[in-house]
Design a protein around this motif. Structure first.
Motif, PDB file in Angstrom:
ATOM      1  N   ARG A  65       6.860   9.708  28.279  1.00 60.19           N
ATOM      2  CA  ARG A  65       5.794   8.768  28.703  1.00 60.19           C
ATOM      3  C   ARG A  65       5.761   8.643  30.218  1.00 60.19           C
ATOM      4  NH1 ARG A  65       7.053   6.039  24.106  1.00 60.19           N
ATOM      5  NH2 ARG A  65       8.485   4.615  25.105  1.00 60.19           N
ATOM      6  N   LEU A  66       6.950   8.571  30.825  1.00 66.60           N
ATOM      7  CA  LEU A  66       7.034   8.467  32.280  1.00 66.60           C
ATOM      8  C   LEU A  66       6.459   9.720  32.943  1.00 66.60           C
ATOM      9  CD1 LEU A  66       8.147   6.915  34.772  1.00 66.60           C
ATOM     10  CD2 LEU A  66      10.297   8.159  34.452  1.00 66.60           C
ATOM     11  N   ALA A  67       6.753  10.881  32.339  1.00 67.86           N
ATOM     12  CA  ALA A  67       6.322  12.160  32.915  1.00 67.86           C
ATOM     13  C   ALA A  67       4.799  12.257  33.011  1.00 67.86           C
ATOM     14  CB  ALA A  67       6.866  13.317  32.079  1.00 67.86           C
ATOM     15  N   GLU A  68       4.101  11.515  32.153  1.00 69.67           N
ATOM     16  CA  GLU A  68       2.632  11.555  32.186  1.00 69.67           C
ATOM     17  C   GLU A  68       2.086  11.082  33.533  1.00 69.67           C
ATOM     18  OE1 GLU A  68       0.988   9.548  28.745  1.00 69.67           O
ATOM     19  OE2 GLU A  68       2.077  10.910  27.414  1.00 69.67           O
ATOM     20  N   GLN A  69       2.871  10.225  34.221  1.00 72.43           N
ATOM     21  CA  GLN A  69       2.433   9.742  35.539  1.00 72.43           C
ATOM     22  C   GLN A  69       2.940  10.618  36.690  1.00 72.43           C
ATOM     23  OE1 GLN A  69       3.771   5.968  34.240  1.00 72.43           O
ATOM     24  NE2 GLN A  69       2.010   6.494  32.963  1.00 72.43           N
ATOM     25  N   GLY A  70       3.722  11.645  36.334  1.00 75.65           N
ATOM     26  CA  GLY A  70       4.359  12.454  37.373  1.00 75.65           C
ATOM     27  C   GLY A  70       3.476  13.570  37.904  1.00 75.65           C
ATOM     28  N   ASP A  71       3.760  13.966  39.143  1.00 76.14           N
ATOM     29  CA  ASP A  71       3.045  15.070  39.790  1.00 76.14           C
ATOM     30  C   ASP A  71       3.804  16.370  39.471  1.00 76.14           C
ATOM     31  OD1 ASP A  71       2.119  17.001  41.493  1.00 76.14           O
ATOM     32  OD2 ASP A  71       2.442  15.862  43.346  1.00 76.14           O
ATOM     33  N   PRO A  72       3.145  17.305  38.763  1.00 77.36           N
ATOM     34  CA  PRO A  72       3.870  18.511  38.339  1.00 77.36           C
ATOM     35  C   PRO A  72       4.165  19.479  39.489  1.00 77.36           C
ATOM     36  CG  PRO A  72       1.567  18.637  37.654  1.00 77.36           C
ATOM     37  CD  PRO A  72       1.750  17.282  38.273  1.00 77.36           C
ATOM     38  N   THR A  73       3.581  19.243  40.656  1.00 79.50           N
ATOM     39  CA  THR A  73       3.764  20.219  41.748  1.00 79.50           C
ATOM     40  C   THR A  73       4.868  19.816  42.735  1.00 79.50           C
ATOM     41  OG1 THR A  73       2.085  19.112  43.093  1.00 79.50           O
ATOM     42  CG2 THR A  73       1.322  20.895  41.656  1.00 79.50           C
ATOM     43  N   ARG A  74       5.380  18.595  42.622  1.00 82.31           N
ATOM     44  CA  ARG A  74       6.324  18.139  43.653  1.00 82.31           C
ATOM     45  C   ARG A  74       7.702  18.807  43.552  1.00 82.31           C
ATOM     46  NH1 ARG A  74       7.901  11.973  44.875  1.00 82.31           N
ATOM     47  NH2 ARG A  74       9.515  12.337  46.447  1.00 82.31           N
ATOM     48  N   TYR A  75       8.234  18.915  42.345  1.00 80.48           N
ATOM     49  CA  TYR A  75       9.534  19.586  42.154  1.00 80.48           C
ATOM     50  C   TYR A  75       9.358  20.737  41.176  1.00 80.48           C
ATOM     51  CZ  TYR A  75      11.359  15.181  44.003  1.00 80.48           C
ATOM     52  OH  TYR A  75      11.595  14.073  44.774  1.00 80.48           O
ATOM     53  N   ARG A  76      10.203  21.774  41.346  1.00 80.65           N
ATOM     54  CA  ARG A  76      10.170  22.851  40.355  1.00 80.65           C
ATOM     55  C   ARG A  76      11.578  23.104  39.830  1.00 80.65           C
ATOM     56  NH1 ARG A  76       7.125  26.759  37.940  1.00 80.65           N
ATOM     57  NH2 ARG A  76       8.382  28.517  37.238  1.00 80.65           N
ATOM     58  N   PHE A  77      11.738  22.934  38.522  1.00 79.69           N
ATOM     59  CA  PHE A  77      13.022  23.176  37.871  1.00 79.69           C
ATOM     60  C   PHE A  77      13.049  24.616  37.341  1.00 79.69           C
ATOM     61  CE2 PHE A  77      14.986  18.875  36.573  1.00 79.69           C
ATOM     62  CZ  PHE A  77      14.465  18.229  37.681  1.00 79.69           C
ATOM     63  N   PRO A  78      14.258  25.203  37.160  1.00 79.39           N
ATOM     64  CA  PRO A  78      14.324  26.566  36.610  1.00 79.39           C
ATOM     65  C   PRO A  78      13.881  26.622  35.143  1.00 79.39           C
ATOM     66  CG  PRO A  78      16.535  25.664  37.017  1.00 79.39           C
ATOM     67  CD  PRO A  78      15.565  24.642  37.494  1.00 79.39           C
ATOM     68  N   ARG A  79      13.538  27.824  34.693  1.00 81.12           N
ATOM     69  CA  ARG A  79      13.217  28.063  33.275  1.00 81.12           C
ATOM     70  C   ARG A  79      14.384  28.890  32.733  1.00 81.12           C
ATOM     71  NH1 ARG A  79       9.739  24.913  35.832  1.00 81.12           N
ATOM     72  NH2 ARG A  79       7.619  24.946  35.030  1.00 81.12           N
ATOM     73  N   PRO A  80      15.426  28.245  32.207  1.00 85.84           N
ATOM     74  CA  PRO A  80      16.684  28.949  31.921  1.00 85.84           C
ATOM     75  C   PRO A  80      16.541  30.091  30.912  1.00 85.84           C
ATOM     76  CG  PRO A  80      16.895  26.573  31.551  1.00 85.84           C
ATOM     77  CD  PRO A  80      15.471  26.834  31.848  1.00 85.84           C
ATOM     78  N   MET A  81      17.168  31.215  31.248  1.00 84.96           N
ATOM     79  CA  MET A  81      17.274  32.388  30.369  1.00 84.96           C
ATOM     80  C   MET A  81      15.936  33.028  30.006  1.00 84.96           C
ATOM     81  SD  MET A  81      20.435  31.350  27.849  1.00 84.96           S
ATOM     82  CE  MET A  81      20.565  32.949  27.076  1.00 84.96           C
TER      83      MET A  81
END
Ligand code: KG4
Ligand code: ZN
Length: 337
Positions: free
Chosen positions: A185-201
């Protein structure tokens, strides 16, 4: 045949009645979340005690909803594992003895088989064969399914399950238990471009997963943000981290599911288990597969997380295939599917 299903493997008491002719007649779920919330996770002993308190009233509730009585029950299915052993024992002891008292057969069901078959409870049930993505608090598996009981594991998590990664990351972000839905629910308010996490494996062949690195990545991102802010981070930053984490999990799952479909040549994907209630995952998977002329199926959200309906249904399938549980039942905390 009308089957009473009882689910008590973790922190939800689920009861349902499934009828081979008329489908799901009634179901009820009681969640123990408020009990465990103050401890930040499931306390096994409290879970067992609460299942003891709630299972019988729920059975009465479901019978009332379906306007039936106990003599209308033709068989009893209960979750025999995997899960918390004390919690499993409550449902198994109740289910097995109830069946004995009623003089009807009983069957122990594998919890993950319950999840896997749950999408078949829906009107738009997928036909076999399909690939199933099972994503729950304890499991992340890709399974090639050619029929009931015909499962070939294609890949699985080598460390944390997807739901576990959600819950642990939520804890790092200071969110309340159970973290998965709250983080989402919190992520819905988040900006998807600010941080980038790895896509493991995802950069190597294979269908296994590894999610434990993502929580460490979240922790490091949070620490850096705190250092930059010289103290506590603001609400937007928290939402941005949540969003970046969710995007990484969803992307990884989409990449591996598409790969599994390509490698097996299947057209249909079934999503099941608690994390399949995630709205972003459902939307992204649906879009990605539709673009390739493939189909994604998932149960309604209340049948994604633990419930009695999936146990009643899987039990009905098992009974039809001739399975029954002896009087000396044996729940299993660990049990490969
Ligand atoms: O299938 P389930 O109810 O229980 C197990 O068999 O483990 O799955 C529970 C897991 C938890 O980790 C929970 O945080 C996660 O599913 N979950 C979600 C969402 N709803 C439940 N994770 C992400 N987004 C959601 N909306
Ligand atoms: Zn489950």
């Amino acid at each position: 045949m009308r089957v009473l299903g009882i689910e008590t493997s973790c922190d939800e008491t689920g009861v349902a009645l499934y009828d081979g002719e008329h489908g799901l007649l009634a179901h009820a779920i009681y969640s123990q979340i408020p009990i465990h919330a103050e401890y930040g996770g499931v306390v096994p002993e409290l879970a067992s005690r609460d299942h003891v308190r709630k299972a019988l009233p729920l059975i009465r509730e479901v019978l009332d909803k379906a306007e039936l009585t106990r003599t209308d029950i033709d068989a009893v299915a209960f979750t025999a594992g995997p899960g918390l052993i004390g919690a499993l024992l409550v449902g198994a002891a109740l289910g097995r003895s109830l069946a004995w008292a009623l003089g009807v057969p009983a069957v122990g069901v594998h919890h993950m088989e319950g999840h896997l078959l749950a999408p078949l409870l829906e009107d738009s049930a997928p036909a076999f064969p399909f690939v199933a993505l099972l994503v729950s608090g304890g499991h992340t598996q890709l399974v090639d399914v050619t029929g009931v009981g015909r499962y070939r594991i294609l890949g699985e998590s080598l460390d944390d399950a997807a739901g576990e990664a959600f819950d642990k990351t939520a804890k790092i972000l200071g969110l309340s238990y159970p973290g998965g839905p709250v983080l989402s629910r919190l992520a819905e308010q988040g900006d998807p471009t600010r941080y980038r996490f790895p896509r493991p494996m995802t950069d190597r062949p294979g269908l296994d997963f590894s999610f434990s690195g993502l929580k460490t990545f979240a922790l490091n991102t949070l620490r850096e943000a705190e250092a930059e802010a010289d103290g506590a981070i603001d609400a937007q930053t928290r939402a941005d981290i949540a969003r970046a984490f969710e995007e990484a999990v969803v992307d990884t799952l989409v990449i591996k599911c598409r790969r599994a479909l390509r490698e097996t040549g299947r057209r249909r994907l079934v999503l099941a288990g608690g994390v399949s209630a995630n709205r972003r995952l459902r939307a992204r998977m649906g879009e990605a597969l539709a673009a390739e002329g493939r189909e994604a199926h998932y149960p309604r959200p209340e049948l994604c997380t633990d419930n009695g309906a999936m146990i009643a249904y899987a039990g009905w399938q098992r009974l039809n295939a001739g399975a029954t549980e002896p009087l000396l039942f044996k729940p299993r905390a660990r049990w490969p599917m």
